[in-house]
Design a protein around this motif. Structure first.
Motif, short mmCIF file in Angstrom:
data_model
loop_
_atom_site.label_atom_id
_atom_site.label_comp_id
_atom_site.label_asym_id
_atom_site.label_seq_id
_atom_site.Cartn_x
_atom_site.Cartn_y
_atom_site.Cartn_z
N LYS A 56 0.88 -1.07 0.10
CA LYS A 56 -0.10 -0.02 -0.02
C LYS A 56 0.68 1.11 0.05
O LYS A 56 0.36 2.17 -0.55
N MET A 57 1.79 1.27 0.76
CA MET A 57 2.70 2.33 0.79
C MET A 57 3.69 2.66 -0.72
O MET A 57 3.68 3.68 -0.95
N ILE A 66 7.96 8.28 2.31
CA ILE A 66 8.18 7.56 3.88
C ILE A 66 9.26 6.35 3.89
O ILE A 66 10.39 6.61 4.63
N LEU A 67 8.92 5.69 3.03
CA LEU A 67 9.84 4.34 2.93
C LEU A 67 11.24 4.68 2.60
O LEU A 67 12.20 4.13 3.08
N ARG A 126 7.23 1.89 11.87
CA ARG A 126 6.46 3.39 11.65
C ARG A 126 4.96 3.13 12.34
O ARG A 126 4.37 4.14 12.55
N TYR A 127 4.26 1.92 11.98
CA TYR A 127 3.17 1.54 12.61
C TYR A 127 3.30 1.82 14.10
O TYR A 127 2.11 2.70 14.78
N ARG A 128 4.07 1.25 14.75
CA ARG A 128 4.17 1.56 16.28
C ARG A 128 4.31 2.94 16.55
O ARG A 128 3.54 3.72 17.32
N PHE A 200 -3.52 5.25 6.98
CA PHE A 200 -2.67 6.25 7.81
C PHE A 200 -1.19 6.17 7.70
O PHE A 200 -0.62 7.29 8.02
N LEU A 201 -0.80 4.88 7.13
CA LEU A 201 0.88 5.06 6.90
C LEU A 201 1.26 5.88 5.87
O LEU A 201 2.57 6.03 5.70
#
Length: 223
Positions: A56-57, A66-67, A126-128, A200-201
């Motif tokens: 998805k990212m 972001i990645l 990143r999720y955390r 949201f990421l």
């Protein structure tokens, strides 16, 4: 200024991974406040979900950035004092106010250790580190009921087994009146928002601190 703790992979064989997944998940289900076991369960059960999240990212321009940048959210990087000087309804000011209100810090998030693929490990990190942003965006407190609501949102968006475990386990542990209230009043809306809103990421939250919080919510289809 110290750098955030780096993500370092600890190699596990299949038996070790399966054993750790089973034991940590059982303990986390019994006691969702054992953040160490929640973290291990999340890392040892997340394989297929991380592939989906990473995909998805990659499909999103901001997600790809972001990645590439791999930003971290820690107290060494995020200047909370500066955020508290922002106008009252900005995303950054509200985030700082929330962290102060609940006496929590970005540094409370465990560093990923048991995810072999480096990019997948970063996605989980990143999720955390964006979890507290989800509390703010969904206007949910950090008590058990609020945590359960956020976990349902995250579970639908990420399909992480740990999120489903925490959401269902937390629902069971709620007092009956709170559980009934969650199911009758909030759960339907949380499910709708999770299905309809932006992943949201794929939001570069560090670039949104000066944005009006409600504008950000509208942009993400959370209002």
């Amino acid at each position: 200024m110290a750098a955030p703790q780096p993500i370092q992979y600890i190699k596990l064989n299949s038996f070790q991974r399966n054993l750790m997944a089973a034991v940590s998940s059982i303990i986390a289900l019994k006691n969702p406040y054992r953040d160490d076991m929640v973290a291990v369960s999340g890392e040892t059960t997340a394989g297929n979900s991380l592939k989906m999240m990473h995909g998805k990212m990659l499909k999103d321009e901001t997600g790809r950035r972001i990645l590439t940048d791999q930003p971290r959210i820690t107290s060494e990087i995020i200047n909370m004092d500066k955020l508290q000087q922002l106008p009252e309804n900005t995303f950054g000011r509200k985030y700082a106010d929330m962290m102060n209100k609940y006496k929590i810090t970005p540094d409370s998030r465990k560093v990923v250790r048991f995810v072999e693929n480096p990019e997948h490990a970063y996605v989980l990190q990143r999720y955390r580190e964006t979890h507290d942003f989800c509390h703010l965006l969904l206007d949910q407190p950090t008590n058990l009921r609020g945590e359960v609501a956020v976990k349902y949102y995250e579970a639908i968006q990420t399909n992480l087994p740990m999120c489903w475990l925490a959401a269902i386990g937390g629902t069971i542990k709620l007092e009956q009146n709170r559980r009934v209230s969650l199911i009758r009043k909030d759960l339907g809306q949380i499910v709708r928002l999770a299905n309809d809103s932006t992943f949201f990421l794929n939001i570069y939250f560090e670039e949104r601190f000066e944005q009006d919080l409600d504008d950000l919510r509208r942009e993400m289809k959370l209002l």
